[in-house]
Design a protein around this motif. Structure first.
Motif, PDB file in Angstrom:
ATOM      1  N   THR A 126      -2.933   4.531  -2.172  1.00  0.00           N
ATOM      2  CA  THR A 126      -2.163   5.333  -1.228  1.00  0.00           C
ATOM      3  C   THR A 126      -1.338   6.338  -2.010  1.00  0.00           C
ATOM      4  O   THR A 126      -0.513   5.956  -2.839  1.00  0.00           O
ATOM      5  N   LEU A 127      -1.577   7.605  -1.747  1.00  0.00           N
ATOM      6  CA  LEU A 127      -0.862   8.666  -2.452  1.00  0.00           C
ATOM      7  C   LEU A 127       0.428   9.047  -1.745  1.00  0.00           C
ATOM      8  O   LEU A 127       1.405   9.420  -2.382  1.00  0.00           O
ATOM      9  N   LYS A 128       0.436   8.974  -0.414  1.00  0.00           N
ATOM     10  CA  LYS A 128       1.622   9.316   0.358  1.00  0.00           C
ATOM     11  C   LYS A 128       1.598   8.551   1.674  1.00  0.00           C
ATOM     12  O   LYS A 128       0.574   8.466   2.319  1.00  0.00           O
ATOM     13  N   GLU A 129       2.760   8.019   2.033  1.00  0.00           N
ATOM     14  CA  GLU A 129       2.883   7.277   3.275  1.00  0.00           C
ATOM     15  C   GLU A 129       4.323   7.399   3.760  1.00  0.00           C
ATOM     16  O   GLU A 129       5.134   6.504   3.577  1.00  0.00           O
ATOM     17  N   GLU A 130       4.644   8.551   4.332  1.00  0.00           N
ATOM     18  CA  GLU A 130       5.994   8.785   4.825  1.00  0.00           C
ATOM     19  C   GLU A 130       6.013  10.005   5.732  1.00  0.00           C
ATOM     20  O   GLU A 130       5.063  10.770   5.781  1.00  0.00           O
ATOM     21  N   PHE A 131       7.130  10.187   6.414  1.00  0.00           N
ATOM     22  CA  PHE A 131       7.345  11.366   7.227  1.00  0.00           C
ATOM     23  C   PHE A 131       8.691  11.958   6.826  1.00  0.00           C
ATOM     24  O   PHE A 131       9.682  11.247   6.732  1.00  0.00           O
ATOM     25  N   SER A 132       8.701  13.235   6.574  1.00  0.00           N
ATOM     26  CA  SER A 132       9.939  13.915   6.203  1.00  0.00           C
ATOM     27  C   SER A 132      10.143  15.143   7.068  1.00  0.00           C
ATOM     28  O   SER A 132       9.181  15.728   7.560  1.00  0.00           O
ATOM     29  N   VAL A 133      11.405  15.551   7.220  1.00  0.00           N
ATOM     30  CA  VAL A 133      11.714  16.777   7.961  1.00  0.00           C
ATOM     31  C   VAL A 133      12.063  17.882   6.979  1.00  0.00           C
ATOM     32  O   VAL A 133      12.412  17.655   5.869  1.00  0.00           O
TER      33      VAL A 133
END
Length: 146
Positions: A139-146
């Motif tokens: 998994t390279l990325k697993e998030e949510f950002s504003v």
């Protein structure tokens, strides 16, 4: 939502237990101003809940898979949704467009656990017609950002 709200969200995303006084220092506002902004973000539904991130590998869950699911008839959709969302191994369930009806993000301990999940648990779900399993290598990325 302005740039300060976004900065507050970024700080809380990194550490949801960060104190209002520390956040106030980092965004150059008073503690009451930060507290009020956080309250408005909560009431407005931007902040849904505060939680923690667990390392699944430390608990023995080493295999992450994505399962594409086809349902045999639309009359089974609601029953399928109710049952699949209650399964602890299912981290996410997305109703999708395309050749499959659902995409599941599933966490299991090992191949034996996956076999039991697919062969027993999934086959017992209402309307289950077909599955296709994709294995996550990393998994390279697993998030949510504003």
């Amino acid at each position: 939502m302005d740039a300060t709200d976004k900065k507050i969200l970024s700080i809380l995303k990194e550490n949801s237990r960060e104190s209002a006084s520390e956040i106030a220092k980092r965004v150059s506002l008073s503690v009451p101003a930060v507290t009020e902004r956080i309250r408005k973000l909560e009431q407005g539904g931007v902040i849904e809940k505060y939680t923690l991130r667990i390392n699944p590998c430390e608990l023995g869950y080493n295999l992450l898979v994505f399962v594409l699911v086809k349902i045999d008839a639309s009359r089974n959709l609601e029953a399928f949704q109710d049952e699949v969302t209650a399964l602890a191994n299912v981290l996410e369930c997305h109703h999708i467009a395309g050749p499959s009806d659902y995409l599941l993000k599933v966490l299991v301990k090992d191949m034996q656990d996956l076999e039991t999940f697919l062969s027993c648990t999934m086959k017992d779900l209402p309307g289950m017609a077909e599955t296709q399993t994709l294995f996550c290598l990393s998994t390279l990325k697993e998030e949510f950002s504003v």
